[in-house]
Scaffold this active site. Structure first.
Site, mmCIF file in Angstrom:
data_model
loop_
_atom_site.group_PDB
_atom_site.id
_atom_site.type_symbol
_atom_site.label_atom_id
_atom_site.label_comp_id
_atom_site.label_asym_id
_atom_site.label_seq_id
_atom_site.Cartn_x
_atom_site.Cartn_y
_atom_site.Cartn_z
ATOM 1 N N THR A 54 -17.867 7.345 0.366
ATOM 2 C CA THR A 54 -18.602 6.949 1.566
ATOM 3 C C THR A 54 -17.888 5.831 2.300
ATOM 4 O O THR A 54 -17.194 5.028 1.691
ATOM 5 C CB THR A 54 -20.037 6.483 1.221
ATOM 6 N N HIS A 55 -18.056 5.832 3.642
ATOM 7 C CA HIS A 55 -17.585 4.697 4.449
ATOM 8 C C HIS A 55 -18.770 3.848 4.920
ATOM 9 O O HIS A 55 -18.594 2.876 5.636
ATOM 10 C CB HIS A 55 -16.833 5.190 5.687
ATOM 11 N N ARG A 66 -8.269 -3.279 1.545
ATOM 12 C CA ARG A 66 -6.846 -3.346 1.888
ATOM 13 C C ARG A 66 -6.649 -4.472 2.883
ATOM 14 O O ARG A 66 -7.576 -4.766 3.664
ATOM 15 C CB ARG A 66 -6.432 -2.015 2.520
ATOM 16 N N LYS A 126 -9.231 3.998 6.025
ATOM 17 C CA LYS A 126 -7.800 3.658 5.943
ATOM 18 C C LYS A 126 -7.468 2.533 4.965
ATOM 19 O O LYS A 126 -6.483 1.811 5.138
ATOM 20 C CB LYS A 126 -7.215 3.310 7.334
ATOM 21 N N THR A 165 -0.765 10.552 -9.167
ATOM 22 C CA THR A 165 -1.500 10.008 -8.013
ATOM 23 C C THR A 165 -0.612 9.123 -7.139
ATOM 24 O O THR A 165 -1.105 8.405 -6.285
ATOM 25 C CB THR A 165 -2.732 9.199 -8.470
ATOM 26 N N TRP A 209 -6.786 8.021 -1.952
ATOM 27 C CA TRP A 209 -6.032 7.664 -3.161
ATOM 28 C C TRP A 209 -6.989 7.339 -4.321
ATOM 29 O O TRP A 209 -6.874 7.883 -5.425
ATOM 30 C CB TRP A 209 -5.135 6.463 -2.838
ATOM 31 N N GLY A 221 -7.497 3.174 1.517
ATOM 32 C CA GLY A 221 -7.096 3.746 0.232
ATOM 33 C C GLY A 221 -8.158 4.646 -0.375
ATOM 34 O O GLY A 221 -8.152 4.903 -1.585
ATOM 35 N N ARG A 245 0.536 8.916 5.369
ATOM 36 C CA ARG A 245 1.482 8.546 6.426
ATOM 37 C C ARG A 245 2.675 7.860 5.762
ATOM 38 O O ARG A 245 3.667 8.495 5.466
ATOM 39 C CB ARG A 245 0.790 7.653 7.455
ATOM 40 N N MET A 254 0.953 12.990 -4.175
ATOM 41 C CA MET A 254 -0.244 13.398 -3.428
ATOM 42 C C MET A 254 0.125 13.999 -2.084
ATOM 43 O O MET A 254 -0.470 14.970 -1.636
ATOM 44 C CB MET A 254 -1.201 12.212 -3.261
HETATM 45 P P1 A3P Z 1 -0.843 4.440 5.845
HETATM 46 O O1 A3P Z 1 -1.351 5.003 7.136
HETATM 47 O O2 A3P Z 1 -0.535 2.977 5.935
HETATM 48 O O3 A3P Z 1 0.307 5.204 5.277
HETATM 49 P P2 A3P Z 1 -7.783 6.448 3.598
HETATM 50 O O4 A3P Z 1 -7.610 7.436 2.512
HETATM 51 O O5 A3P Z 1 -8.786 5.397 3.295
HETATM 52 O O6 A3P Z 1 -7.955 7.109 4.922
HETATM 53 O O7 A3P Z 1 -6.406 5.606 3.665
HETATM 54 C C1 A3P Z 1 -5.225 6.208 4.125
HETATM 55 C C2 A3P Z 1 -4.048 5.300 3.808
HETATM 56 O O8 A3P Z 1 -3.785 5.325 2.397
HETATM 57 C C3 A3P Z 1 -2.775 5.749 4.491
HETATM 58 O O9 A3P Z 1 -2.026 4.553 4.745
HETATM 59 C C4 A3P Z 1 -2.140 6.602 3.413
HETATM 60 O O10 A3P Z 1 -0.774 6.817 3.577
HETATM 61 C C5 A3P Z 1 -2.429 5.766 2.186
HETATM 62 N N1 A3P Z 1 -2.362 6.519 0.938
HETATM 63 C C6 A3P Z 1 -2.871 7.750 0.662
HETATM 64 N N2 A3P Z 1 -2.559 8.132 -0.580
HETATM 65 C C7 A3P Z 1 -1.834 7.132 -1.133
HETATM 66 C C8 A3P Z 1 -1.211 6.938 -2.402
HETATM 67 N N3 A3P Z 1 -1.268 7.869 -3.357
HETATM 68 N N4 A3P Z 1 -0.537 5.779 -2.611
HETATM 69 C C9 A3P Z 1 -0.456 4.841 -1.648
HETATM 70 N N5 A3P Z 1 -1.014 4.962 -0.429
HETATM 71 C C10 A3P Z 1 -1.700 6.098 -0.172
#
Ligand code: A3P
Length: 290
Positions: A100-101, A124, A42, A233, A47, A44, A253, A238
């Site tokens: 990877t996490h 983040r 969570k 992006t 992304w 980024g 989200r 996305m």
């Molecule tokens: P939120 O739940 O705060 O919206 P991960 O990919 O590591 O699981 O992270 C998910 C988080 O990144 C989510 O945050 C998601 O909405 C946000 N996210 C995904 N794509 C994004 C983008 N293109 N720009 C900004 N935030 C993005």
């Protein structure tokens, strides 16, 4: 059935496992043409992986389509199980992109450095990370088993409590959580093959950060191309793309900075600062919360 396995004391939640982590450590041998996006959940990940893919393959329509297809059918292809590894090696990549996490001690950092495999570690601010994570857990099968419900309560106050006390088995040892994941990668931050990125900086000035990524990967992109990449992006682009294909849970989200303010009480925000800074006081990383 989601479950937790343990590797070198780190608790790994399914669909990942200790077995595949160990397999990856021993067998995965990426080259200087490979890119690994490493992150805590969570922060980024999705992304950053999409930016890396687009920076490299922007002009290659076939590869972009192939990756779209893979995303729709196997969102964890990049994450290094033996089966996925086999598929990855068979795909017509010029440069392979992995994710990877796992914390740094479970990655063979020495081998990756020796081979020149590029590593991008994205971070983040921990309050937005938690809110994102909390919302994802609400929508996951995680909470359905009794044991998991204990570690991932559906109620916010209890959830935050188990989290900051290191009770959640998420790529961490007992008592550890997100700051420990950052600490595990921190010693590598100045290595030539490593780039540290910040979600909030990507939000604030995506063109600048995408340029940074392109430079790091040795890919030449003009200012016009960078602008196109910013657009392609963006959260909206996305999310729209994913809604056409992705069958399972959504990784899109809100995509904003400071949503934590809608969730945390003042006392919880202070507790978070205290708990987080306790672990990270000695390091040179400042998070943006606004
Ligand atoms: P939120 O739940 O705060 O919206 P991960 O990919 O590591 O699981 O992270 C998910 C988080 O990144 C989510 O945050 C998601 O909405 C946000 N996210 C995904 N794509 C994004 C983008 N293109 N720009 C900004 N935030 C993005």
């Amino acid at each position: 059935h989601p479950k937790v396995t343990e590797c070198k004391g780190y608790r790994i939640p399914s669909p990942f496992s200790a077995e595949t982590a160990k397999w990856q450590y021993d067998n995965w041998n990426p080259t200087n043409n490979d890119v690994l996006v490493a992150s805590f959940p969570k922060t980024g990940t999705t992304w950053t992986i999409q930016i890396v893919k687009s920076v490299i393959y922007k002009d290659d329509e076939k590869m972009m389509d192939l990756m779209k297809f893979i995303n729709a059918n196997n969102s964890h292809l990049e994450s290094g199980t033996p089966k996925n590894y086999e598929i990855m090696l068979k795909l017509p990549w010029k440069r392979k992109i992995w994710g990877t996490h796992l914390p740094a001690p479970l990655i063979n950092m020495e081998r990756l450095k020796k081979n020149g495999c590029k590593i991008i570690y994205v971070m983040r601010n921990p309050k937005d990370q938690v809110v994102s994570w909390f919302n994802m857990n609400k929508n996951m099968p995680f909470n359905k088993t009794e044991e998991m419900a204990k570690n991932f309560p559906a109620e916010w106050n209890a959830f935050l409590e188990t989290l900051v006390n290191g009770k959640q088995p998420v790529f961490s040892k007992e008592g550890e959580w997100y700051p420990d994941h950052i600490l595990s990668y921190y010693p590598y931050r100045n290595d030539d093959n490593v780039l540290f990125l910040m979600y909030e900086e990507m939000k604030k000035d995506p063109a600048k950060e995408i340029k940074k990524i392109a430079n790091f990967l040795g890919v030449k992109r003009s200012d016009d191309e960078i602008d196109e990449l910013v657009e392609a992006t963006s959260f909206q682009s996305m999310k729209k793309e994913a809604s056409k294909t992705m069958s399972q849970m959504s990784f899109f989200r809100k995509g904003e900075v400071a949503d934590w303010k809608n969730q945390f009480t003042v006392a919880q925000s202070e507790l978070m600062d205290e708990k987080f800074n306790e672990k990270l006081s000695g390091i040179d990383i400042k998070f943006t919360y606004e």
